[in-house]
Scaffold this motif. Structure first.
Motif, PDB file in Angstrom:
ATOM      1  N   LEU A   1      39.007  79.662  33.356  1.00 48.28           N
ATOM      2  CA  LEU A   1      37.591  80.023  33.456  1.00 48.28           C
ATOM      3  C   LEU A   1      37.067  80.590  32.140  1.00 48.28           C
ATOM      4  O   LEU A   1      35.899  80.380  31.784  1.00 48.28           O
ATOM      5  CB  LEU A   1      37.392  81.080  34.549  1.00 48.28           C
ATOM      6  N   PHE A   2      37.910  81.296  31.407  1.00 43.23           N
ATOM      7  CA  PHE A   2      37.467  82.026  30.229  1.00 43.23           C
ATOM      8  C   PHE A   2      37.494  81.193  28.955  1.00 43.23           C
ATOM      9  O   PHE A   2      37.119  81.667  27.883  1.00 43.23           O
ATOM     10  CB  PHE A   2      38.291  83.307  30.079  1.00 43.23           C
ATOM     11  N   ILE A   3      37.918  79.928  29.096  1.00 45.12           N
ATOM     12  CA  ILE A   3      37.810  78.999  27.973  1.00 45.12           C
ATOM     13  C   ILE A   3      36.939  77.807  28.363  1.00 45.12           C
ATOM     14  O   ILE A   3      36.916  76.788  27.677  1.00 45.12           O
ATOM     15  CB  ILE A   3      39.198  78.549  27.467  1.00 45.12           C
ATOM     16  N   GLY A   4      36.217  77.953  29.468  1.00 43.63           N
ATOM     17  CA  GLY A   4      35.215  76.959  29.858  1.00 43.63           C
ATOM     18  C   GLY A   4      35.759  75.616  30.286  1.00 43.63           C
ATOM     19  O   GLY A   4      35.089  74.593  30.157  1.00 43.63           O
ATOM     20  N   LYS A   5      36.978  75.589  30.848  1.00 43.49           N
ATOM     21  CA  LYS A   5      37.562  74.305  31.241  1.00 43.49           C
ATOM     22  C   LYS A   5      36.937  73.718  32.511  1.00 43.49           C
ATOM     23  O   LYS A   5      37.004  72.515  32.739  1.00 43.49           O
ATOM     24  CB  LYS A   5      39.076  74.452  31.447  1.00 43.49           C
ATOM     25  N   ASN A   6      36.337  74.573  33.332  1.00 45.17           N
ATOM     26  CA  ASN A   6      35.848  74.088  34.618  1.00 45.17           C
ATOM     27  C   ASN A   6      34.476  73.448  34.486  1.00 45.17           C
ATOM     28  O   ASN A   6      33.621  73.884  33.720  1.00 45.17           O
ATOM     29  CB  ASN A   6      35.785  75.225  35.640  1.00 45.17           C
ATOM     30  N   LEU A   7      34.279  72.398  35.272  1.00 41.26           N
ATOM     31  CA  LEU A   7      32.965  71.790  35.464  1.00 41.26           C
ATOM     32  C   LEU A   7      32.608  72.054  36.921  1.00 41.26           C
ATOM     33  O   LEU A   7      33.309  71.613  37.835  1.00 41.26           O
ATOM     34  CB  LEU A   7      33.023  70.283  35.187  1.00 41.26           C
ATOM     35  N   GLY A   8      31.553  72.823  37.155  1.00 43.40           N
ATOM     36  CA  GLY A   8      31.243  73.238  38.519  1.00 43.40           C
ATOM     37  C   GLY A   8      32.223  74.296  39.000  1.00 43.40           C
ATOM     38  O   GLY A   8      32.747  75.088  38.226  1.00 43.40           O
ATOM     39  N   LYS A   9      32.498  74.295  40.300  1.00 43.29           N
ATOM     40  CA  LYS A   9      33.310  75.342  40.918  1.00 43.29           C
ATOM     41  C   LYS A   9      34.800  75.123  40.663  1.00 43.29           C
ATOM     42  O   LYS A   9      35.320  74.024  40.845  1.00 43.29           O
ATOM     43  CB  LYS A   9      33.055  75.355  42.439  1.00 43.29           C
ATOM     44  N   ALA A  10      35.486  76.181  40.269  1.00 45.66           N
ATOM     45  CA  ALA A  10      36.937  76.131  40.060  1.00 45.66           C
ATOM     46  C   ALA A  10      37.646  76.521  41.357  1.00 45.66           C
ATOM     47  O   ALA A  10      37.410  77.596  41.909  1.00 45.66           O
ATOM     48  CB  ALA A  10      37.348  77.068  38.936  1.00 45.66           C
ATOM     49  N   ILE A  11      38.507  75.635  41.823  1.00 48.84           N
ATOM     50  CA  ILE A  11      39.195  75.807  43.107  1.00 48.84           C
ATOM     51  C   ILE A  11      40.652  75.396  42.950  1.00 48.84           C
ATOM     52  O   ILE A  11      40.964  74.462  42.203  1.00 48.84           O
ATOM     53  CB  ILE A  11      38.525  74.937  44.197  1.00 48.84           C
ATOM     54  N   VAL A  12      41.535  76.080  43.660  1.00 45.66           N
ATOM     55  CA  VAL A  12      42.942  75.684  43.719  1.00 45.66           C
ATOM     56  C   VAL A  12      43.220  75.098  45.094  1.00 45.66           C
ATOM     57  O   VAL A  12      42.905  75.717  46.120  1.00 45.66           O
ATOM     58  CB  VAL A  12      43.870  76.887  43.468  1.00 45.66           C
ATOM     59  N   LYS A  13      43.774  73.910  45.110  1.00 43.87           N
ATOM     60  CA  LYS A  13      44.171  73.287  46.379  1.00 43.87           C
ATOM     61  C   LYS A  13      45.640  73.580  46.627  1.00 43.87           C
ATOM     62  O   LYS A  13      46.514  73.201  45.845  1.00 43.87           O
ATOM     63  CB  LYS A  13      43.949  71.774  46.341  1.00 43.87           C
ATOM     64  N   VAL A  14      45.904  74.264  47.735  1.00 44.07           N
ATOM     65  CA  VAL A  14      47.252  74.705  48.061  1.00 44.07           C
ATOM     66  C   VAL A  14      47.927  73.783  49.073  1.00 44.07           C
ATOM     67  O   VAL A  14      49.119  73.513  48.996  1.00 44.07           O
ATOM     68  CB  VAL A  14      47.232  76.159  48.584  1.00 44.07           C
ATOM     69  N   SER A  15      47.160  73.289  50.045  1.00 43.54           N
ATOM     70  CA  SER A  15      47.724  72.437  51.096  1.00 43.54           C
ATOM     71  C   SER A  15      46.644  71.550  51.670  1.00 43.54           C
ATOM     72  O   SER A  15      45.465  71.672  51.318  1.00 43.54           O
ATOM     73  CB  SER A  15      48.362  73.287  52.199  1.00 43.54           C
ATOM     74  N   GLU A  16      47.047  70.652  52.534  1.00 44.73           N
ATOM     75  CA  GLU A  16      46.110  69.732  53.195  1.00 44.73           C
ATOM     76  C   GLU A  16      45.676  70.306  54.552  1.00 44.73           C
ATOM     77  O   GLU A  16      46.419  71.048  55.206  1.00 44.73           O
ATOM     78  CB  GLU A  16      46.771  68.373  53.446  1.00 44.73           C
ATOM     79  N   ILE A  17      44.483  69.943  54.976  1.00 47.27           N
ATOM     80  CA  ILE A  17      44.043  70.261  56.338  1.00 47.27           C
ATOM     81  C   ILE A  17      44.686  69.257  57.282  1.00 47.27           C
ATOM     82  O   ILE A  17      44.576  68.045  57.079  1.00 47.27           O
ATOM     83  CB  ILE A  17      42.515  70.207  56.457  1.00 47.27           C
ATOM     84  N   GLU A  18      45.381  69.755  58.270  1.00 45.47           N
ATOM     85  CA  GLU A  18      46.064  68.888  59.242  1.00 45.47           C
ATOM     86  C   GLU A  18      45.171  68.623  60.426  1.00 45.47           C
ATOM     87  O   GLU A  18      44.456  69.509  60.898  1.00 45.47           O
ATOM     88  CB  GLU A  18      47.376  69.524  59.693  1.00 45.47           C
ATOM     89  N   LYS A  19      45.178  67.388  60.892  1.00 43.58           N
ATOM     90  CA  LYS A  19      44.350  67.018  62.045  1.00 43.58           C
ATOM     91  C   LYS A  19      45.065  67.305  63.348  1.00 43.58           C
ATOM     92  O   LYS A  19      46.274  67.408  63.396  1.00 43.58           O
ATOM     93  CB  LYS A  19      44.003  65.515  61.965  1.00 43.58           C
TER      94      LYS A  19
END
Length: 338
Positions: free
Chosen positions: A320-338
């Motif tokens: 975030l502090f070197i401006g790498k993100n475009l829009g919202k920065a999010i970490v994906k940890v797992s999938e949503i299970e159906k």
């Protein structure tokens, strides 16, 4: 289900820009839910600039993180076990939760989201805290009017990108300030900004005079520092300045000094007002309704920079502090299970 999980703790108060040495990843038991609680599996973690302020042991609008305790932020999670009458297994929820792979949450601290209405991650961005911050800061404080000029700093970030689009919906001329030519192109070609300035390669004061020939009526402040200094000489009478953030100074070890603003505010009868999104919590429903409506109508776009894997959460935050993100920065940890 396994018994142990990974957690991320703050072990040092950063001096200047945070480094990986300020954090520690540990393993700990997952635990069991009691009556009125749910056990949830983390799906998405929100990383946000304001978290940097919480790493300092100073008084602010929100309590600082404790050393050797977990960091927390907005999290989308899925219920894997429920001892609550409000939630069942499989429900997808949003809450302020610790940075860990699983959490035990009281039923009153999370809320169910409808991820058929929009992707679940959108509730951390355009339909979440950042979208609402853009919405209320611009409309309640900025009060943009048809034909006015709105300038947004940090304009390709999670908040700024939504601010600019709402300002266009309200019929204004919108100028964004960003840190790369790629982001300039994104603002103009994808989001419909009228002009954009690369502060790393252009003289911001000169570029603003060219982009804002009729002056500035609203300046949505996300950055502070020298970029803000270039704004004040161009303010029109009765200009409005919502102050959302000042990321340029978040890692400073000494107070940020610059030109005094009082004279500009007096001469132009301008309003400069700081705010936090918590000020508007009773009205969140109003904001989400409008944002979702514009999203459905195709008037609003949103971008996410998604980092894959819990182990890369710290990297995503530091980026975030070197401006790498475009829009919202999010970490994906797992999938949503159906």
């Amino acid at each position: 289900m396994r018994d142990m999980q990974k957690q991320i703790k703050l072990i040092n108060r950063p001096k200047g820009t945070p480094t990986k040495e300020d954090f520690k990843m540990v393993t700990a038991p997952i635990g069991e839910a009691s009556e009125g609680e749910v056990l949830v599996r983390t799906v998405y973690i929100s990383v946000d600039p304001y978290l940097r302020g919480r790493m300092n042991d100073t008084k602010s609008y929100i309590a600082p993180f404790e050393l050797n305790e977990m960091i927390s932020s907005g999290v989308i999670a899925q219920v894997v076990f429920s001892k609550s009458t409000l939630f069942k297994k499989g429900d997808v929820v949003l809450g302020a939760l610790p940075w860990q792979e699983y959490s035990i949450a009281n039923e009153n601290t999370v809320r169910k989201i409808d991820h058929s209405r929009a992707p679940a991650s959108a509730y951390l961005s355009v339909l979440g805290m950042t979208g609402l911050t853009a919405y209320f800061g611009l409309l309640d404080i900025g009060k943009p009017q048809q034909g006015e000029t709105v300038v947004v700093s940090g304009a390709a970030g999670a908040v700024g990108s939504i601010v600019g689009q709402i300002a266009k919906i309200k019929g204004t001329r919108v100028v964004g300030i960003v840190g790369s030519d790629e982001k300039v192109k994104f603002l103009i070609d994808e989001l419909g900004f009228d002009a954009a300035i690369n502060y790393k390669t252009q003289n911001v004061a000169e570029a603003l005079r060219e982009a804002c020939p009729n002056g500035i009526d609203v300046y949505y402040e996300n950055v502070g520092g020298e970029i803000a200094d270039a704004i004040f000489p161009l303010l029109n009478n009765f200009a409005r300045i919502p102050v959302c953030g000042a990321i340029s100074s978040y890692n400073n070890e000494r107070p940020d000094l610059g030109p005094r603003v009082q004279g500009y505010l007096i001469k132009t009868s301008s309003l400069m007002q700081g705010f936090t999104i918590g000020n508007y919590s009773p009205r969140f429903g109003e904001g989400v309704s409008d944002l979702a409506g514009w999203l459905k109508e195709g008037k609003l776009k949103y971008e996410e920079t998604v980092t894959e894997g819990f182990d890369r959460t710290i990297d995503a935050f530091l980026d975030l502090f070197i401006g790498k993100n475009l829009g919202k920065a999010i970490v994906k940890v797992s999938e949503i299970e159906k």
